[in-house]
Design a protein around this motif. Structure first.
Motif, mmCIF file in Angstrom:
data_model
loop_
_atom_site.group_PDB
_atom_site.id
_atom_site.type_symbol
_atom_site.label_atom_id
_atom_site.label_comp_id
_atom_site.label_asym_id
_atom_site.label_seq_id
_atom_site.Cartn_x
_atom_site.Cartn_y
_atom_site.Cartn_z
ATOM 1 N N HIS A 29 0.852 -1.179 0.000
ATOM 2 C CA HIS A 29 0.000 0.000 0.000
ATOM 3 C C HIS A 29 0.896 1.240 0.000
ATOM 4 O O HIS A 29 1.790 1.381 0.835
ATOM 5 C CB HIS A 29 -0.893 -0.029 1.249
ATOM 6 N N GLU A 30 0.661 2.128 -0.940
ATOM 7 C CA GLU A 30 1.519 3.309 -1.104
ATOM 8 C C GLU A 30 1.672 4.110 0.184
ATOM 9 O O GLU A 30 2.769 4.531 0.547
ATOM 10 C CB GLU A 30 0.964 4.198 -2.209
ATOM 11 N N GLY A 31 0.565 4.321 0.892
ATOM 12 C CA GLY A 31 0.630 5.105 2.122
ATOM 13 C C GLY A 31 1.532 4.481 3.164
ATOM 14 O O GLY A 31 2.298 5.174 3.835
ATOM 15 N N ARG A 32 1.460 3.169 3.304
ATOM 16 C CA ARG A 32 2.310 2.488 4.287
ATOM 17 C C ARG A 32 3.779 2.641 3.934
ATOM 18 O O ARG A 32 4.618 2.903 4.795
ATOM 19 C CB ARG A 32 1.928 1.018 4.384
ATOM 20 N N LEU A 33 4.080 2.469 2.664
ATOM 21 C CA LEU A 33 5.475 2.610 2.236
ATOM 22 C C LEU A 33 5.976 4.036 2.422
ATOM 23 O O LEU A 33 7.113 4.256 2.846
ATOM 24 C CB LEU A 33 5.628 2.174 0.779
ATOM 25 N N LEU A 34 5.129 5.017 2.122
ATOM 26 C CA LEU A 34 5.521 6.415 2.311
ATOM 27 C C LEU A 34 5.834 6.706 3.774
ATOM 28 O O LEU A 34 6.830 7.366 4.090
ATOM 29 C CB LEU A 34 4.414 7.354 1.823
ATOM 30 N N ASP A 38 9.389 7.668 5.276
ATOM 31 C CA ASP A 38 9.514 8.955 5.957
ATOM 32 C C ASP A 38 10.135 8.806 7.339
ATOM 33 O O ASP A 38 10.925 9.646 7.765
ATOM 34 C CB ASP A 38 8.138 9.610 6.053
ATOM 35 N N LEU A 39 9.799 7.738 8.035
ATOM 36 C CA LEU A 39 10.313 7.536 9.386
ATOM 37 C C LEU A 39 11.736 6.989 9.416
ATOM 38 O O LEU A 39 12.313 6.831 10.492
ATOM 39 C CB LEU A 39 9.367 6.624 10.179
ATOM 40 N N GLN A 40 12.325 6.734 8.249
ATOM 41 C CA GLN A 40 13.714 6.267 8.201
ATOM 42 C C GLN A 40 14.666 7.293 8.813
ATOM 43 O O GLN A 40 15.727 6.945 9.304
ATOM 44 C CB GLN A 40 14.143 5.984 6.748
ATOM 45 N N THR A 41 14.279 8.562 8.788
ATOM 46 C CA THR A 41 15.155 9.628 9.291
ATOM 47 C C THR A 41 14.955 9.910 10.773
ATOM 48 O O THR A 41 15.640 10.755 11.329
ATOM 49 C CB THR A 41 14.937 10.926 8.491
ATOM 50 N N ARG A 45 6.203 13.746 14.404
ATOM 51 C CA ARG A 45 4.832 13.947 14.854
ATOM 52 C C ARG A 45 3.880 13.722 13.681
ATOM 53 O O ARG A 45 4.270 13.763 12.518
ATOM 54 C CB ARG A 45 4.669 15.366 15.394
ATOM 55 N N PHE A 46 2.611 13.501 14.025
ATOM 56 C CA PHE A 46 1.575 13.258 13.027
ATOM 57 C C PHE A 46 1.591 14.336 11.947
ATOM 58 O O PHE A 46 1.577 14.032 10.754
ATOM 59 C CB PHE A 46 0.205 13.223 13.732
ATOM 60 N N THR A 47 1.615 15.591 12.354
ATOM 61 C CA THR A 47 1.557 16.689 11.372
ATOM 62 C C THR A 47 2.781 16.704 10.463
ATOM 63 O O THR A 47 2.666 17.043 9.295
ATOM 64 C CB THR A 47 1.405 18.057 12.058
ATOM 65 N N ARG A 51 2.462 16.212 6.431
ATOM 66 C CA ARG A 51 3.024 17.204 5.508
ATOM 67 C C ARG A 51 4.015 16.563 4.524
ATOM 68 O O ARG A 51 3.970 16.815 3.334
ATOM 69 C CB ARG A 51 3.703 18.321 6.306
ATOM 70 N N SER A 52 4.892 15.709 5.014
ATOM 71 C CA SER A 52 5.930 15.157 4.141
ATOM 72 C C SER A 52 5.417 14.058 3.209
ATOM 73 O O SER A 52 5.976 13.850 2.133
ATOM 74 C CB SER A 52 7.118 14.650 4.955
ATOM 75 N N THR A 53 4.359 13.358 3.602
ATOM 76 C CA THR A 53 3.839 12.285 2.747
ATOM 77 C C THR A 53 2.707 12.749 1.832
ATOM 78 O O THR A 53 2.424 12.116 0.830
ATOM 79 C CB THR A 53 3.309 11.104 3.582
ATOM 80 N N GLY A 54 2.021 13.811 2.228
ATOM 81 C CA GLY A 54 0.887 14.280 1.446
ATOM 82 C C GLY A 54 -0.383 13.475 1.668
ATOM 83 O O GLY A 54 -1.374 13.656 0.962
ATOM 84 N N LEU A 55 -0.381 12.599 2.657
ATOM 85 C CA LEU A 55 -1.567 11.791 2.956
ATOM 86 C C LEU A 55 -2.593 12.639 3.708
ATOM 87 O O LEU A 55 -2.224 13.523 4.480
ATOM 88 C CB LEU A 55 -1.196 10.576 3.803
#
Length: 114
Positions: A29-34, A38-41, A45-47, A51-55
């Motif tokens: 699922h694209e959202g899960r992968l995004l 994103d959390l690799q770094t 926070r949720f916001t 913002r970084s994933t565009g979800l």
């Protein structure tokens, strides 16, 4: 396959292949992968993730819950002037780092632009 098109024992996927197939179906699922990427770094926070994933907020909420249920991420609440929830990779989620690193190294943005 045997001559009568009945699967033989050799044609059945191994337990490992079945588990990998299920993992791909979940992670694909694209959202899960995004979110995992994103959390690799580090923790966010949720916001920040939104913002970084565009979800959308609703999609991100469902995605975070799904990833937590699979123990790929965890959350913690920081007790500051206002409670802030941070999400980060678990050891299991961090194990995907090499996969993301390989993708970064092998794929150029031009190859995937529409």
């Amino acid at each position: 396959m045997t001559t009568n098109d009945t699967p033989s024992a050799d044609d059945q996927p191994s337990t490992h292949h079945t588990a990998v197939r299920k993992a791909f179906a979940h992670l694909g699922h694209e959202g899960r992968l995004l979110v995992l990427y994103d959390l690799q770094t580090g923790s966010k926070r949720f916001t920040e993730i939104k913002r970084s994933t565009g979800l959308s907020a609703a999609t991100l909420s469902r995605t975070l819950a799904s990833l937590q249920a699979r123990t790929l991420i965890t959350s913690r609440t920081a007790q500051t002037s206002h409670a802030a929830t941070y999400y980060c990779l678990t050891e299991k989620g961090a194990a995907l780092h090499e996969m993301f690193k390989t993708l970064e190294e092998q794929v150029t943005p031009a190859e995937w632009s529409e």
